[in-house]
Scaffold this active site. Structure first.
Site, mmCIF file in Angstrom:
data_model
loop_
_atom_site.group_PDB
_atom_site.id
_atom_site.type_symbol
_atom_site.label_atom_id
_atom_site.label_comp_id
_atom_site.label_asym_id
_atom_site.label_seq_id
_atom_site.Cartn_x
_atom_site.Cartn_y
_atom_site.Cartn_z
ATOM 1 N N ILE A 12 21.593 50.953 11.605
ATOM 2 C CA ILE A 12 21.574 49.321 11.589
ATOM 3 C C ILE A 12 22.983 49.043 12.292
ATOM 4 C CG2 ILE A 12 21.958 47.260 10.056
ATOM 5 C CD1 ILE A 12 20.587 49.189 7.859
ATOM 6 N N CYS A 13 22.968 47.926 13.186
ATOM 7 C CA CYS A 13 24.022 47.531 14.044
ATOM 8 C C CYS A 13 25.490 47.337 13.455
ATOM 9 C CB CYS A 13 23.546 46.362 15.058
ATOM 10 S SG CYS A 13 23.308 44.893 13.862
ATOM 11 N N CYS A 14 25.727 46.522 12.505
ATOM 12 C CA CYS A 14 26.845 46.165 12.078
ATOM 13 C C CYS A 14 27.552 47.328 11.210
ATOM 14 C CB CYS A 14 26.774 44.752 11.314
ATOM 15 S SG CYS A 14 26.444 43.479 12.158
#
Length: 162
Positions: A12-14
């Site tokens: 997941i990016c964040c």
């Protein structure tokens, strides 16, 4: 470039970005999702995750630090100030314009967001930074998710209700 052995702490990016910049796995930062209650800019600020991390460590060592692009999805037109600490220049995309590839909006150092109508994101960069040494350039790229994106009509108003 093809990475044949590429690993991340989380897909997941964040949370992955926070883990990279903190040097900790997501379960150690307690930042494990894109939005609240387990992620988002409000949680990032509440956990004080920008107090001791790569940008502040490098600044203490004499580096100039620049971040541009997507930071955290929940960094919005409503909570852009204060920006995260440790960056000499922090020029981040703000929600709901993070994924507006042809009309992005950025907040420079926690200032009022500014829109760039009819300007693809990749053209908004800071080439002058290559001259400042030593430096760290963090780039949170947002690229089109499809082979061809037609140019949409730009949203020209930052005063939107999302």
């Amino acid at each position: 470039v093809t990475f044949t052995n590429h690993f991340v702490t989380t897909p997941i990016c964040c949370p992955s970005r926070v883990s990279l910049l903190r040097g900790q796995l997501g379960h150690n930062t307690n930042f494990t999702d894109v939005l609240g209650p387990h992620g988002g800019y409000a949680k990032f600020r509440a956990l004080d995750l920008d107090r001791e991390w790569l940008p502040t460590w490098l600044q203490k060592a004499g580096y100039k630090t620049l971040y541009t692009g997507k930071f955290i999805v929940d960094y919005t037109i409503r909570n852009y100030d204060p920006p995260p600490s440790g960056w000499t220049v922090f020029d981040a995309l703000v929600h709901p314009f993070i994924f507006e590839y042809y009309s992005p909006a950025f907040s420079l150092n926690g200032g009022q967001p500014r829109m760039y109508p009819d300007t693809p994101m990749f053209r908004l960069c800071h080439p002058v930074w290559c001259c400042l040494k030593p430096f760290l350039n963090g780039l949170g790229a947002v690229m089109p998710l499809f082979p061809h994106l037609p140019t949409p009509l730009p949203i020209l108003d930052l005063d939107v209700d999302y």
